[in-house]
Enzyme design. Structure first.
Site, PDB file in Angstrom:
ATOM      1  CG  ASP A 110      -1.814  -1.250   1.226  1.00  0.00           C
ATOM      2  OD1 ASP A 110      -1.268  -2.363   1.418  1.00  0.00           O
ATOM      3  OD2 ASP A 110      -3.037  -1.132   1.044  1.00  0.00           O
ATOM      4  CE1 TYR A 168      -1.949   2.733  -2.287  1.00  0.00           C
ATOM      5  CE2 TYR A 168      -4.186   3.391  -1.747  1.00  0.00           C
ATOM      6  CZ  TYR A 168      -3.098   2.588  -1.527  1.00  0.00           C
ATOM      7  OH  TYR A 168      -3.142   1.622  -0.564  1.00  0.00           O
ATOM      8  CG  HIS A 209      -4.470  -5.968  -1.362  1.00  0.00           C
ATOM      9  ND1 HIS A 209      -3.327  -5.207  -1.141  1.00  0.00           N
ATOM     10  CD2 HIS A 209      -5.513  -5.122  -1.231  1.00  0.00           C
ATOM     11  CE1 HIS A 209      -3.682  -3.962  -0.896  1.00  0.00           C
ATOM     12  NE2 HIS A 209      -4.999  -3.878  -0.932  1.00  0.00           N
ATOM     13  CG  HIS A 227     -10.037  -2.283   4.291  1.00  0.00           C
ATOM     14  ND1 HIS A 227     -10.960  -1.833   3.379  1.00  0.00           N
ATOM     15  CD2 HIS A 227      -8.951  -1.488   4.160  1.00  0.00           C
ATOM     16  CE1 HIS A 227     -10.437  -0.799   2.729  1.00  0.00           C
ATOM     17  NE2 HIS A 227      -9.243  -0.569   3.187  1.00  0.00           N
TER      18      HIS A 227
HETATM   19 FE   LIG Z   1      -6.100  -2.090  -0.556  1.00  0.00          FE
END
Ligand SMILES: [Fe+2]
Ligand SMILES: *[C@@H]1O[C@H](CO)[C@@H](O)[C@H](O)[C@H]1NC(C)=O
Ligand SMILES: *[C@@H]1O[C@H](CO)[C@@H](O)[C@H](O)[C@H]1NC(C)=O
Ligand SMILES: *[C@@H]1O[C@H](CO)[C@@H](O)[C@H](O)[C@H]1NC(C)=O
Ligand SMILES: *[C@@H]1O[C@H](CO)[C@@H](O)[C@H](O)[C@H]1NC(C)=O
Length: 463
Positions: free
Chosen positions: A162, A193, A312, A322
């Site tokens: 990330d 990103y 991931h 998440h």
């Molecule tokens: Fe992610």
């Protein structure tokens, strides 16, 4: 001096750590690094007409004798050749490998010419130089091939996830590179990103390629796709998932009989690395499920003792961010991980750091009510290392109380080092960005599940 600082920092950490059910939630207060992107202009292309840029390498076959070299030429397709030679000895023996060239459009963005050349039949454990470009615009890099695959071959991986391209990302990458031990990077997904910008501004894929070049042009990064690689945007008529990622990052998936670059395996030194896709189908009968089912029996622990999985979306995560997104994949695959004694699973996605106990939750079925994870010496340790420092910021809301499966967690940016010593021992450390690389905020001697399946000692013991 350094030692004093070290001890002081350690005691501060011990004082500040909140202990709960044996797990630690670090109260370390990180200095704030801005989670805003470094301006595009900072990552300017290298000088010279059509200069090769965004150079990156990854392993190119199943055993480490090939390297995929990738680069972009912005203006012209050619040259599409990489020249390479052994660093030691007679430089006259230069070799050339030809690249395939691809490009793509994304909404109103047009990519440069993306080159992928596979250099084959390299010697093990050997330093090579390689050169791209032509005339007065050439760029030279180097890499070292891994030692021949074998059970007691020491090897050190860095682990990041990330990453993005903020000031915090910059700090993470610099910090990793200041560690001289890292020989290859296990990257657990979410690269540029770009999709956090209007129309998924794909210029951000270019700037990311320039940003990480200083590491990935010199040592292979082993790629795993995250949700930010999807770039699925039907509202602007971009309907093909993973389009920019798959054009830019090639992996040797055919070498492991995979039918997709999103899941594959490699052997490197004493490690067997399986890469999975959290964002591709994994239900029974799907290509990824069938591939993984056939993959585990191929792992020979007498050849590659260390069985590592990259994916991931974490299966064990006690962060509010998440939370449980990895649950359906866990339900499908966890029994195989336990049966096959996977040593360690690295995941990203959650922008914080967490390490689990060796636990499994495979005894549960819909009638027996046994839904809690239990200690399991055959289970992997799960590491969440989505703390590269991207534009979305830190995930600093942990669930309370800390569940017993969570051994250590902290909302800071950083990276890990996984240092394989031999078939039985590996030293694992996590380094938060705000400290000197010599300091490990979390560290543990890991014992191999096949060769030495004892319980690891309490964490926090220093080398
Ligand atoms: Fe992610
Ligand atoms: C390369 O050569 C050309 C023509 O000789 C010159 O215009 C250009 O500035 C040179 N580029 C570099 C990076 O030296
Ligand atoms: C793409 O479209 C957006 C929105 O109209 C615009 O802001 C941007 O400048 C365009 N980029 C290119 C390369 O045309
Ligand atoms: C569920 O677990 C219980 C207790 O172990 C067992 O008796 C039962 O057969 C299991 N059911 C299925 C469908 O496996
Ligand atoms: C493996 O490495 C560990 C840690 O360096 C060491 O203590 C152990 O003796 C080694 N085992 C063998 C068989 O060399």
């Amino acid at each position: 001096m350094a030692a004093m600082w070290f001890i002081t920092t350690l005691s501060l950490l011990l004082l500040s750590a909140g202990v709960c059910n044996g797990g630690v939630t670090s109260k370390y207060v990180r200095l704030s690094e801005r989670s805003v992107d470094i301006p595009v202009g900072y990552f300017s292309p290298p000088p010279g007409f059509n200069a090769p840029e965004q150079v990156h390498i990854t392993q190119g076959d199943h055993v480490g004798r090939s390297v995929i070299v990738s680069w972009v030429t912005p203006l012209e397709r050619h040259p599409n050749v990489v020249t390479y030679w052994e660093a030691e000895g007679n430089h006259k023996h230069k070799h050339a490998a030809h690249a395939i060239i691809t490009d793509y459009r994304y909404f109103n963005y047009t990519s440069g010419y993306i080159h992928h050349a596979t250099i084959k039949r390299l010697k093990y454990d050997t330093k090579y130089f390689y050169e791209l470009g032509e005339h007065n615009v050439t760029r030279r890099f180097s890499f070292t091939t891994p030692p021949k695959v074998g059970p007691d071959v020491p090897y050190t991986f860095g682990v990041m996830g990330d990453l993005g391209q903020t000031y915090a990302s910059f700090s993470t990458l610099e910090h990793y590179m200041s560690n001289p031990k890292g020989q290859a990077v296990l990257f657990v997904g979410d690269l540029s990103y770009a999709d956090d910008h209007p129309y998924h501004d794909n210029v951000k894929w270019d700037t990311w390629g320039r940003f990480v070049e200083k590491s990935v042009a010199y040592q292979p990064w082993i790629w795993c796709a995250g949700n930010h690689e999807l770039d699925f945007a039907p509202e602007i008529d971009e309907n093909i998932p993973f389009k920019p990622y798959l054009h830019r990052y090639h992996v040797p998936y055919r070498a492991s009989q995979s039918t997709s670059p999103l899941w594959y395996s490699i052997k490197r030194a004493s490690a067997y690395i399986i890469v999975l896709s959290s964002y591709s189908a994994y239900g029974k009968y799907t290509p990824q499920y069938n591939w993984l089912q056939n993959e585990f029996p191929k792992v020979d622990r007498t050849e590659t003792p260390w069985l590592i999985v990259l994916l991931h979306s974490p299966w064990y995560n006690s962060n509010n961010y998440h939370y449980m997104e990895g649950e359906s994949m866990r339900v499908m695959f966890e029994p195989w991980f336990v049966q096959n004694k996977v040593d360690i699973v690295f995941a990203g996605h959650v922008h914080a750091y967490e390490r689990s106990e060796r636990i499994s939750n495979v005894q549960y079925n819909i009638t027996d009510g046994l839904s809690a994870p239990v200690k399991d010496p055959s289970a992997p340790i799960y590491i969440t290392i989505g703390d590269g420092g991207n534009i979305e910021g830190i995930a600093d809301l942990f669930t309370e109380p800390q569940p017993s499966y969570s051994a250590y967690r902290e909302a800071s940016f950083g990276h890990s080092i996984f240092e394989i010593k031999n078939r039985s021992h590996a030293y694992y450390t996590w380094h938060r960005n705000h400290e000197n690389e010599a300091i490990a905020a979390d560290s543990l001697w890991l014992y191999n599940r096949y060769w030495y399946p004892y319980e690891e000692r309490i964490s926090g013991t220093m080398d």
